[in-house]
Design a protein around this motif. Structure first.
Motif, PDB file in Angstrom:
ATOM      1  N   ASP A  20       0.811  -1.219   0.017  1.00 58.07           N
ATOM      2  CA  ASP A  20       0.054  -0.018   0.093  1.00 58.07           C
ATOM      3  C   ASP A  20       0.764   1.228   0.076  1.00 58.07           C
ATOM      4  OD1 ASP A  20      -1.692   2.226   0.541  1.00 58.07           O
ATOM      5  OD2 ASP A  20      -3.025   0.941   1.865  1.00 58.07           O
ATOM      6  N   THR A  45       0.028   4.309  -0.103  1.00 58.38           N
ATOM      7  CA  THR A  45      -0.191   5.506   0.856  1.00 58.38           C
ATOM      8  C   THR A  45       0.276   5.276   2.259  1.00 58.38           C
ATOM      9  OG1 THR A  45      -2.436   4.125   1.058  1.00 58.38           O
ATOM     10  CG2 THR A  45      -2.634   5.856  -0.867  1.00 58.38           C
ATOM     11  N   LYS A  46       0.330   4.044   2.703  1.00 62.49           N
ATOM     12  CA  LYS A  46       0.771   3.718   3.838  1.00 62.49           C
ATOM     13  C   LYS A  46       2.292   4.080   4.177  1.00 62.49           C
ATOM     14  CE  LYS A  46      -2.501   0.206   5.859  1.00 62.49           C
ATOM     15  NZ  LYS A  46      -2.667  -1.066   6.394  1.00 62.49           N
ATOM     16  N   GLY A  99       3.641   5.890   2.222  1.00 61.64           N
ATOM     17  CA  GLY A  99       4.199   7.467   2.204  1.00 61.64           C
ATOM     18  C   GLY A  99       4.926   7.711   0.833  1.00 61.64           C
ATOM     19  N   PRO A 142       5.541   7.646  -3.440  1.00 61.22           N
ATOM     20  CA  PRO A 142       4.728   7.003  -4.725  1.00 61.22           C
ATOM     21  C   PRO A 142       5.226   5.725  -5.082  1.00 61.22           C
ATOM     22  CG  PRO A 142       5.661   9.377  -4.987  1.00 61.22           C
ATOM     23  CD  PRO A 142       6.161   8.813  -3.829  1.00 61.22           C
TER      24      PRO A 142
END
Length: 400
Positions: free
Chosen positions: A334, A336-337, A339, A341
């Motif tokens: 993930d 987004t986790k 942090g 791209p």
């Protein structure tokens, strides 16, 4: 070079500019970056020097200590034997290494289950590295110099040492970056009947035409061997002189965890084989399904590394959320986790001297980064994360 579709040339120029800044700041001696995308090289850049004392500039054909970037190669070797039906991931390691039958935990208790081949490849075997410097078991690894290249009696000698030590955790309970992949290299020996290095040369390096990669640097190639530095008190000090190096001799222990040296172009061929689902230029090492297994999250309960790691800074990206582990490689679960791209399914690893690679199957991309600077974990992780951000930031098209 014709730039493949999907990148901005102007934005890709940020990569060498950023790395030149690291060289100017004295934190890297030099760097070489290769980016492959959609069947072509999208970027090649070189900054700084291979040997600062002798003023030798970075070379495209430079030879670098890969250290832990050896680990995915070892995983491929063992998976090749799995495809032949000679070993299985759920086999107990003690089936092939009887010295491990009676391994115990600290205090003498038996673990609740046996260590498996899968545990070795995903770092859940209960083994450790001495450099973690956390526990008395780590200290014992340092005292015995477990898995050092000059270990007497090679891999068999390492196994004899490990037999005398307790496990840090029950197999499957914790993710600990460890000598487990060196043990996997010994499994390759036991199962194949060849020395580990001979198997890797015959079955992987030669078929992939990785002609400058080996467990030692040949006499005729020493002029291309980069110096290795360690960053101390803000200054790069020489760690290994490329004109008087132990890498010129065959190691006593052929390390599956860190024993290879090679070029960026060679390693890119290895990455492209995985990107192409196990095949390159008509040579198939693994089936697509095996590559998929290798590069999927193998951790118990599909957990992240951070859920299973006893310490946040155990190694590499292990302190970050959103990262799992396959067989010999970290896997992005993930972005987004994490942090930064990226793409779910991207897989990667790196080496002690700050080398790194990552492969993004959905974007058809493979990146190889070479330098030779041993730095603290936080700085090494930040460098790799910044490179990812720069490279993904240079994209103009995405297929993920």
């Amino acid at each position: 070079m014709t730039l493949p579709a999907g990148f901005s040339e102007e934005r890709l120029a940020r990569v060498p500019r950023f790395l030149q800044g690291q060289v100017d700041a004295g934190t890297l001696p030099g760097a070489l970056t290769l980016i492959w995308r959609r069947d072509g090289l999208a970027h090649v850049s070189m900054v700084g020097q291979m040997d600062m004392a002798r003023g030798i500039p970075m070379r495209r054909d430079g030879i670098f200590r890969l250290y832990s970037m050896t680990k995915p190669v070892t995983a491929v070797a063992l998976l090749m034997l799995m495809e032949e039906g000679l070993i299985a991931l759920d086999d107990p390691v003690a089936r092939f290494i009887p010295e491990f039958v009676d391994l115990k935990l600290q205090g003498g208790a038996a673990p609740k289950r046996a260590m498996t081949v899968q545990d070795l490849l995903r770092h859940t075997a209960g083994l450790t590295y001495g450099f973690h410097n956390r526990t008395p078991i780590d200290a014992a690894y340092r005292r015995l110099r477990i898995a050092e290249f000059d270990t007497e009696d090679g891999l068999a000698g390492m196994i004899a040492q490990l037999k005398t030590l307790p496990l840090e955790y029950p197999p499957g309970d914790a993710w600990i970056y460890s000598v487990a992949i060196d043990v996997a290299g010994y499994l390759v020996e036991r199962v194949s009947g060849q020395s580990f290095a001979a198997f890797v040369r015959e079955k992987i390096l030669s078929p992939l035409k990785m002609t400058d990669t080996d467990f030692q640097v040949a006499t005729g190639k020493r002029d291309r061997f980069a110096a290795c530095y360690v960053l101390k008190d803000g200054k790069l000090d020489l760690f290994d002189d490329p004109q008087n190096s132990p890498w010129f001799a065959a190691p006593k222990l052929e390390s599956g965890g860190g024993g290879l040296a090679g070029t960026a172009d060679d390693y890119l061929r290895f990455c492209r084989m995985l990107l192409n689902q196990g095949e390159l230029d008509g040579v198939r090492l693994l089936s697509p399904k095996t590559v998929q297994l290798m590069t999927s999250n193998n951790l118990p309960g599909a957990k992240e590394i951070a859920d299973l790691s006893p310490v946040a800074d155990a190694f590499n990206e292990s302190g970050y959320r959103g990262i799992g582990f396959g067989l010999g490689v970290a896997v992005t679960l993930d972005p987004t986790k994490a942090g930064i791209p990226g793409t779910p399914g991207e897989f990667a690893w790196g080496g002690m001297a700050s080398t790194a690679f990552f492969v993004d199957p959905r974007e058809g991309m493979a990146v190889v980064f070479m330098t030779q600077a041993i730095v603290d974990t936080a700085r090494r992780v930040r460098l790799r994360r910044d490179l990812r951000s720069l490279i993904y930031g240079a994209m103009t098209e995405s297929h993920a």
